[in-house]
Design a protein around this motif. Structure first.
Motif, PDB file in Angstrom:
ATOM      1  N   GLN A 194       0.842  -1.249   0.156  1.00 49.62           N
ATOM      2  CA  GLN A 194      -0.054  -0.052  -0.060  1.00 49.62           C
ATOM      3  C   GLN A 194       1.033   1.288  -0.051  1.00 49.62           C
ATOM      4  OE1 GLN A 194      -2.975  -0.085   3.245  1.00 49.62           O
ATOM      5  NE2 GLN A 194      -3.767  -1.963   2.378  1.00 49.62           N
ATOM      6  N   GLU A 195       2.108   1.089  -0.514  1.00 55.05           N
ATOM      7  CA  GLU A 195       3.165   2.392  -0.656  1.00 55.05           C
ATOM      8  C   GLU A 195       2.355   3.332  -1.175  1.00 55.05           C
ATOM      9  OE1 GLU A 195       7.550   2.726  -1.666  1.00 55.05           O
ATOM     10  OE2 GLU A 195       7.154   0.842  -0.446  1.00 55.05           O
ATOM     11  N   GLN A 196       1.668   3.420  -2.216  1.00 60.17           N
ATOM     12  CA  GLN A 196       1.214   4.444  -2.989  1.00 60.17           C
ATOM     13  C   GLN A 196       0.206   5.151  -2.495  1.00 60.17           C
ATOM     14  OE1 GLN A 196       0.127   3.461  -7.066  1.00 60.17           O
ATOM     15  NE2 GLN A 196      -0.578   5.640  -7.806  1.00 60.17           N
ATOM     16  N   VAL A 197      -0.704   4.516  -1.969  1.00 59.13           N
ATOM     17  CA  VAL A 197      -1.797   5.079  -1.039  1.00 59.13           C
ATOM     18  C   VAL A 197      -1.310   5.721   0.198  1.00 59.13           C
ATOM     19  CG1 VAL A 197      -3.787   4.453   0.299  1.00 59.13           C
ATOM     20  CG2 VAL A 197      -3.463   3.258  -1.835  1.00 59.13           C
ATOM     21  N   LEU A 198      -0.415   5.264   0.825  1.00 60.66           N
ATOM     22  CA  LEU A 198       0.180   5.861   1.865  1.00 60.66           C
ATOM     23  C   LEU A 198       0.932   7.046   1.485  1.00 60.66           C
ATOM     24  CD1 LEU A 198       1.015   5.702   5.016  1.00 60.66           C
ATOM     25  CD2 LEU A 198       2.985   4.389   4.311  1.00 60.66           C
ATOM     26  N   SER A 199       1.563   6.930   0.481  1.00 59.04           N
ATOM     27  CA  SER A 199       2.248   8.254  -0.207  1.00 59.04           C
ATOM     28  C   SER A 199       1.356   9.338  -0.394  1.00 59.04           C
ATOM     29  CB  SER A 199       3.041   7.792  -1.482  1.00 59.04           C
ATOM     30  OG  SER A 199       3.503   9.261  -2.074  1.00 59.04           O
ATOM     31  N   GLN A 200       0.124   9.095  -0.883  1.00 61.16           N
ATOM     32  CA  GLN A 200      -1.052  10.032  -1.080  1.00 61.16           C
ATOM     33  C   GLN A 200      -1.368  10.794   0.097  1.00 61.16           C
ATOM     34  OE1 GLN A 200      -3.617   7.693  -3.391  1.00 61.16           O
ATOM     35  NE2 GLN A 200      -2.533   8.033  -5.332  1.00 61.16           N
ATOM     36  N   THR A 201      -1.655   9.771   0.985  1.00 59.83           N
ATOM     37  CA  THR A 201      -1.922  10.040   2.479  1.00 59.83           C
ATOM     38  C   THR A 201      -1.063  11.182   3.049  1.00 59.83           C
ATOM     39  OG1 THR A 201      -3.454   8.273   2.684  1.00 59.83           O
ATOM     40  CG2 THR A 201      -2.819   9.630   4.868  1.00 59.83           C
ATOM     41  N   MET A 202       0.119  10.934   3.099  1.00 59.19           N
ATOM     42  CA  MET A 202       1.219  11.720   3.848  1.00 59.19           C
ATOM     43  C   MET A 202       1.292  12.688   3.106  1.00 59.19           C
ATOM     44  SD  MET A 202       5.269  10.354   4.522  1.00 59.19           S
ATOM     45  CE  MET A 202       4.928   9.003   5.403  1.00 59.19           C
ATOM     46  N   TYR A 203       1.366  12.861   1.644  1.00 60.77           N
ATOM     47  CA  TYR A 203       1.322  14.196   1.213  1.00 60.77           C
ATOM     48  C   TYR A 203       0.483  15.075   1.322  1.00 60.77           C
ATOM     49  CZ  TYR A 203       1.808  17.371  -2.871  1.00 60.77           C
ATOM     50  OH  TYR A 203       1.816  18.507  -3.604  1.00 60.77           O
ATOM     51  N   ARG A 204      -1.026  14.612   1.436  1.00 66.38           N
ATOM     52  CA  ARG A 204      -1.929  15.272   1.923  1.00 66.38           C
ATOM     53  C   ARG A 204      -2.067  15.822   3.261  1.00 66.38           C
ATOM     54  NH1 ARG A 204      -4.944  18.358  -0.738  1.00 66.38           N
ATOM     55  NH2 ARG A 204      -4.140  19.866   0.691  1.00 66.38           N
ATOM     56  N   PHE A 205      -1.569  15.030   4.200  1.00 66.95           N
ATOM     57  CA  PHE A 205      -1.235  15.387   5.482  1.00 66.95           C
ATOM     58  C   PHE A 205      -0.152  16.721   5.664  1.00 66.95           C
ATOM     59  CE2 PHE A 205      -0.376  13.539   9.832  1.00 66.95           C
ATOM     60  CZ  PHE A 205      -0.781  14.210  10.564  1.00 66.95           C
ATOM     61  N   ILE A 206       0.870  16.491   4.992  1.00 63.50           N
ATOM     62  CA  ILE A 206       1.697  17.477   4.945  1.00 63.50           C
ATOM     63  C   ILE A 206       1.276  18.790   4.578  1.00 63.50           C
ATOM     64  CG2 ILE A 206       4.145  18.228   4.103  1.00 63.50           C
ATOM     65  CD1 ILE A 206       4.869  15.277   4.534  1.00 63.50           C
ATOM     66  N   LEU A 207       0.544  18.814   3.525  1.00 57.02           N
ATOM     67  CA  LEU A 207       0.089  20.010   2.774  1.00 57.02           C
ATOM     68  C   LEU A 207      -0.671  20.727   3.774  1.00 57.02           C
ATOM     69  CD1 LEU A 207      -0.533  19.146  -0.776  1.00 57.02           C
ATOM     70  CD2 LEU A 207       1.150  20.394   0.094  1.00 57.02           C
ATOM     71  N   ASP A 208      -1.808  19.983   4.511  1.00 56.84           N
ATOM     72  CA  ASP A 208      -2.758  20.456   5.457  1.00 56.84           C
ATOM     73  C   ASP A 208      -1.917  21.020   6.524  1.00 56.84           C
ATOM     74  OD1 ASP A 208      -4.672  19.508   3.807  1.00 56.84           O
ATOM     75  OD2 ASP A 208      -5.015  17.752   4.997  1.00 56.84           O
ATOM     76  N   VAL A 209      -0.754  20.407   6.973  1.00 55.29           N
ATOM     77  CA  VAL A 209       0.009  21.130   7.988  1.00 55.29           C
ATOM     78  C   VAL A 209       0.570  22.498   7.641  1.00 55.29           C
ATOM     79  CG1 VAL A 209       2.019  20.899   9.452  1.00 55.29           C
ATOM     80  CG2 VAL A 209       0.574  18.790   9.280  1.00 55.29           C
ATOM     81  N   LYS A 210       1.013  22.538   6.542  1.00 53.01           N
ATOM     82  CA  LYS A 210       1.681  23.788   5.674  1.00 53.01           C
ATOM     83  C   LYS A 210       0.671  24.723   5.637  1.00 53.01           C
ATOM     84  CE  LYS A 210       4.938  24.282   5.141  1.00 53.01           C
ATOM     85  NZ  LYS A 210       6.056  24.686   6.240  1.00 53.01           N
ATOM     86  N   ALA A 211      -0.646  24.444   5.339  1.00 55.02           N
ATOM     87  CA  ALA A 211      -1.692  25.292   5.005  1.00 55.02           C
ATOM     88  C   ALA A 211      -2.185  26.021   6.497  1.00 55.02           C
ATOM     89  CB  ALA A 211      -2.974  24.636   4.626  1.00 55.02           C
ATOM     90  N   LEU A 212      -1.919  25.137   7.426  1.00 50.06           N
ATOM     91  CA  LEU A 212      -2.414  25.701   8.939  1.00 50.06           C
ATOM     92  C   LEU A 212      -1.206  26.519   9.309  1.00 50.06           C
ATOM     93  CD1 LEU A 212      -4.310  22.840  10.239  1.00 50.06           C
ATOM     94  CD2 LEU A 212      -5.145  25.013   9.964  1.00 50.06           C
TER      95      LEU A 212
END
Length: 203
Positions: A58-76
């Motif tokens: 599930q590496e690809q799915v995990l990569s997408q989740t991690m990327y989304r998570f980091i962008l949300d942190v950056k937005a905040l």
């Protein structure tokens, strides 16, 4: 003043634990400290996380989740570093308890930490947020960060000094986040390349 950069893998339990530990040191330090938690994603960190979770397929799915998570942190972070750190820690705690990282979950958490939801929605998909993410990735590379979590500390009082470590033991943190640690660090010339930073090995 000490500028402290805490580079983390946002989906790592080790990173969550060091975030909590470091925060307690910062609040009790006598030295003025500017703390920035920097979530970073690399191919290696995604692979290691997938393996650690027992789902390498599930590496690809995990990569997408991690990327989304980091962008949300950056937005905040545009609403304040403390706001972003509260979101990061609360989201990590929930994720490690089995909570899926969905838009509904994210918006509920943004409300819980009293962040501006409208501003967050504008920022989370903005070019500025993506640029901030890329800038953090470049900064990690420039500072020679290859493992997560990693701590980079540099002192801006007079001559600049810098150190980098993956050792988050009490002894290591006390030696770094105190005024007396300044004399132990190499001169910082404006760039934290490998040749210009004290490497503190784990004890």
């Amino acid at each position: 003043m000490l500028e402290v950069y805490h580079f983390v893998n946002p989906l790592s339990g080790d990173s969550l634990e060091t975030e909590k530990k470091l925060a307690s040191y910062v609040t009790t330090a006598t030295e003025k400290i500017a703390l920035q938690v920097v979530p970073v994603m690399t191919m290696q960190s995604v692979h290691e996380t997938a393996v650690a979770l027992g789902h390498p397929e599930q590496e690809q799915v995990l990569s997408q989740t991690m990327y989304r998570f980091i962008l949300d942190v950056k937005a905040l972070q545009f609403q304040g570093k403390k706001v972003a750190r509260r979101f990061l820690e609360a989201a990590q705690t929930a994720i490690f308890s089995g909570q899926p990282y969905t838009d509904e979950f994210v918006m509920g958490l943004v409300a819980d930490i009293a962040a501006d939801q409208t501003l967050f929605l504008e920022d989370r998909n903005s070019d500025l947020t993506i640029q901030a993410y890329r800038a953090d990735h470049n900064m990690a590379a420039e500072m020679g960060v290859t493992q997560f979590p990693t701590l980079v500390v540099y002192n801006t009082n007079g001559a600049n000094h810098a150190s980098r470590t993956t050792d988050f033991s009490d002894e290591s943190l006390r030696s770094l986040i105190t005024p007396t640690a300044n004399q132990q660090l190499n001169t910082y010339d404006g760039y934290l390349h490998n040749g210009h930073v004290t490497e503190i090995e784990e004890g």
